[in-house]
Design a protein around this motif. Structure first.
Motif, PDB file in Angstrom:
ATOM      1  N   LEU A  10       1.123  -1.133   0.057  1.00 15.57           N
ATOM      2  CA  LEU A  10      -0.438   0.229  -0.302  1.00 15.57           C
ATOM      3  C   LEU A  10       0.891   1.147  -0.239  1.00 15.57           C
ATOM      4  O   LEU A  10       0.853   2.116  -0.790  1.00 15.57           O
ATOM      5  N   VAL A  11       1.758   1.343   0.645  1.00 20.51           N
ATOM      6  CA  VAL A  11       2.502   2.137   0.577  1.00 20.51           C
ATOM      7  C   VAL A  11       3.124   2.664  -0.523  1.00 20.51           C
ATOM      8  O   VAL A  11       3.930   3.682  -0.854  1.00 20.51           O
ATOM      9  N   PHE A  12       3.879   1.884  -0.838  1.00 23.80           N
ATOM     10  CA  PHE A  12       4.303   1.905  -2.853  1.00 23.80           C
ATOM     11  C   PHE A  12       3.417   2.913  -3.844  1.00 23.80           C
ATOM     12  O   PHE A  12       3.697   3.447  -4.167  1.00 23.80           O
ATOM     13  N   LEU A  13       2.275   1.855  -3.380  1.00 19.42           N
ATOM     14  CA  LEU A  13       1.416   2.650  -4.814  1.00 19.42           C
ATOM     15  C   LEU A  13       0.465   3.484  -4.396  1.00 19.42           C
ATOM     16  O   LEU A  13       0.520   4.336  -5.287  1.00 19.42           O
ATOM     17  N   LEU A  14       0.556   4.073  -2.962  1.00 20.80           N
ATOM     18  CA  LEU A  14       0.574   5.358  -2.500  1.00 20.80           C
ATOM     19  C   LEU A  14       1.634   6.692  -3.007  1.00 20.80           C
ATOM     20  O   LEU A  14       1.164   7.862  -2.955  1.00 20.80           O
ATOM     21  N   SER A  15       2.929   5.694  -2.854  1.00 14.83           N
ATOM     22  CA  SER A  15       3.314   6.913  -3.192  1.00 14.83           C
ATOM     23  C   SER A  15       4.376   6.557  -4.760  1.00 14.83           C
ATOM     24  O   SER A  15       4.695   7.663  -4.715  1.00 14.83           O
ATOM     25  N   GLY A  16       3.647   6.072  -5.812  1.00 16.08           N
ATOM     26  CA  GLY A  16       3.491   5.731  -7.025  1.00 16.08           C
ATOM     27  C   GLY A  16       4.856   4.516  -7.172  1.00 16.08           C
ATOM     28  O   GLY A  16       5.349   5.035  -8.514  1.00 16.08           O
ATOM     29  N   CYS A  17       5.616   4.006  -6.311  1.00 21.16           N
ATOM     30  CA  CYS A  17       6.977   3.554  -6.548  1.00 21.16           C
ATOM     31  C   CYS A  17       6.707   1.794  -7.024  1.00 21.16           C
ATOM     32  O   CYS A  17       5.879   1.127  -5.738  1.00 21.16           O
ATOM     33  N   GLU A  18       7.414   1.696  -7.119  1.00 17.41           N
ATOM     34  CA  GLU A  18       7.060   0.079  -7.198  1.00 17.41           C
ATOM     35  C   GLU A  18       7.975  -0.506  -5.623  1.00 17.41           C
ATOM     36  O   GLU A  18       8.829  -0.169  -5.667  1.00 17.41           O
ATOM     37  N   PRO A  19       6.758  -2.270  -5.500  1.00 21.12           N
ATOM     38  CA  PRO A  19       7.693  -2.613  -4.812  1.00 21.12           C
ATOM     39  C   PRO A  19       9.513  -3.462  -4.766  1.00 21.12           C
ATOM     40  O   PRO A  19      10.283  -2.884  -3.862  1.00 21.12           O
ATOM     41  N   ALA A  20       9.723  -4.058  -5.785  1.00 20.90           N
ATOM     42  CA  ALA A  20      10.442  -4.268  -6.059  1.00 20.90           C
ATOM     43  C   ALA A  20      11.853  -3.084  -6.063  1.00 20.90           C
ATOM     44  O   ALA A  20      12.938  -3.534  -6.664  1.00 20.90           O
ATOM     45  N   GLU A  21      11.487  -1.862  -6.370  1.00 11.80           N
ATOM     46  CA  GLU A  21      12.939  -0.892  -5.838  1.00 11.80           C
ATOM     47  C   GLU A  21      13.437  -0.550  -4.837  1.00 11.80           C
ATOM     48  O   GLU A  21      12.955  -0.496  -3.968  1.00 11.80           O
ATOM     49  N   ALA A  22      14.594  -1.240  -4.948  1.00 13.56           N
ATOM     50  CA  ALA A  22      15.252  -0.361  -3.462  1.00 13.56           C
ATOM     51  C   ALA A  22      15.814   0.304  -3.534  1.00 13.56           C
ATOM     52  O   ALA A  22      16.022   0.899  -2.029  1.00 13.56           O
ATOM     53  N   GLU A  23      15.642   1.585  -4.260  1.00 15.43           N
ATOM     54  CA  GLU A  23      16.781   2.608  -3.604  1.00 15.43           C
ATOM     55  C   GLU A  23      16.278   3.868  -3.870  1.00 15.43           C
ATOM     56  O   GLU A  23      15.332   3.812  -5.105  1.00 15.43           O
ATOM     57  N   TYR A  24      16.423   4.633  -2.709  1.00 10.34           N
ATOM     58  CA  TYR A  24      15.181   6.108  -3.576  1.00 10.34           C
ATOM     59  C   TYR A  24      16.431   7.296  -3.028  1.00 10.34           C
ATOM     60  O   TYR A  24      17.758   7.323  -3.244  1.00 10.34           O
ATOM     61  N   ARG A  25      16.020   8.715  -4.072  1.00 16.22           N
ATOM     62  CA  ARG A  25      17.328   9.861  -3.381  1.00 16.22           C
ATOM     63  C   ARG A  25      16.781  10.855  -2.796  1.00 16.22           C
ATOM     64  O   ARG A  25      15.124  10.985  -2.841  1.00 16.22           O
ATOM     65  N   VAL A  26      17.220  11.212  -2.071  1.00 18.18           N
ATOM     66  CA  VAL A  26      16.924  12.720  -0.849  1.00 18.18           C
ATOM     67  C   VAL A  26      17.027  13.722  -1.798  1.00 18.18           C
ATOM     68  O   VAL A  26      17.217  14.141  -2.681  1.00 18.18           O
ATOM     69  N   LYS A  27      15.210  14.773  -1.594  1.00 17.94           N
ATOM     70  CA  LYS A  27      15.451  15.427  -2.396  1.00 17.94           C
ATOM     71  C   LYS A  27      15.422  16.643  -1.491  1.00 17.94           C
ATOM     72  O   LYS A  27      16.008  17.715  -1.517  1.00 17.94           O
ATOM     73  N   PHE A  28      14.999  16.979  -0.234  1.00 17.75           N
ATOM     74  CA  PHE A  28      15.486  17.808   0.854  1.00 17.75           C
ATOM     75  C   PHE A  28      15.544  17.094   2.286  1.00 17.75           C
ATOM     76  O   PHE A  28      14.283  16.070   2.514  1.00 17.75           O
ATOM     77  N   VAL A  29      15.927  17.364   2.523  1.00 13.56           N
ATOM     78  CA  VAL A  29      16.517  17.243   4.383  1.00 13.56           C
ATOM     79  C   VAL A  29      15.859  18.470   4.920  1.00 13.56           C
ATOM     80  O   VAL A  29      16.055  19.938   5.521  1.00 13.56           O
ATOM     81  N   GLN A  30      14.773  18.320   5.934  1.00 17.74           N
ATOM     82  CA  GLN A  30      14.117  19.342   6.710  1.00 17.74           C
ATOM     83  C   GLN A  30      14.529  19.546   7.489  1.00 17.74           C
ATOM     84  O   GLN A  30      14.597  20.367   8.447  1.00 17.74           O
ATOM     85  N   ASP A  31      15.172  18.697   8.296  1.00 20.75           N
ATOM     86  CA  ASP A  31      15.390  18.670   9.859  1.00 20.75           C
ATOM     87  C   ASP A  31      16.840  17.114   9.851  1.00 20.75           C
ATOM     88  O   ASP A  31      16.695  16.655   9.145  1.00 20.75           O
TER      89      ASP A  31
END
Length: 157
Positions: A10-31
């Motif tokens: 459900l998390v991956f579906l909501l985020s629009g990312c595939e479950p098999a995807e293992a890596e992400y990139r940081v866009k912005f560090v809030q704190d």
């Protein structure tokens, strides 16, 4: 186990990312304990580091904590471990970079407090070690070391 897998899907579906995807990139560090990440499809979502609580924006050491986290994660592939959300809808995760837990490093270096409800014995030990060595926030005068949960409570009044 099945329930956890369903939540993760459900998390991956909501985020629009595939479950098999293992890596992400940081866009912005809030704190020092939250950031916005993105998958290769371009959909971004907010995450919060599990088991840590970093200084709040106007609190002493807040920029040091944020900058330290930023240095560790920006422009690097990160892996997210976790499928629960907090009351603000942020995904609660352990972040891994090059096989190292960023959550643990933040505590070990004194860049954040262990979250007060954490049941992790390892995080407790890391915090105690950082405190004994007067690393990061533990080098501040005691009058400036106000736990973030106490800081938020004082500011809510």
């Amino acid at each position: 186990m099945i329930r956890q897998l369903q939540c993760l899907m459900l998390v991956f579906l909501l985020s629009g990312c595939e479950p098999a995807e293992a890596e992400y990139r940081v866009k912005f560090v809030q704190d020092g304990d939250s950031m916005i990440v993105c998958c290769e499809k371009g959909n971004s979502f907010t995450i919060r580091l599990k088991d840590i609580d970093a200084p709040e924006r106007d609190q002493p050491f807040a920029s040091d904590s944020r900058d330290y986290l930023k240095e560790m994660v920006m422009d690097k592939p990160i892996k997210l471990i976790g499928d629960k959300r907090d009351k603000y809808g942020r995904l609660l995760v352990d972040i891994m970079v090059d096989g190292q837990s960023i959550n643990e490093i933040m505590i070990a270096e004194g860049m954040a407090w262990r979250w007060r409800y954490s049941k992790s014995k390892k995080m407790k030990l890391l915090e105690e070690t950082a405190r004994d060595a007067k690393k990061g926030i533990w080098a501040l005068p005691e009058s400036q070391r106000i736990e973030p949960w106490e800081w938020r409570k004082q500011r809510a009044r």
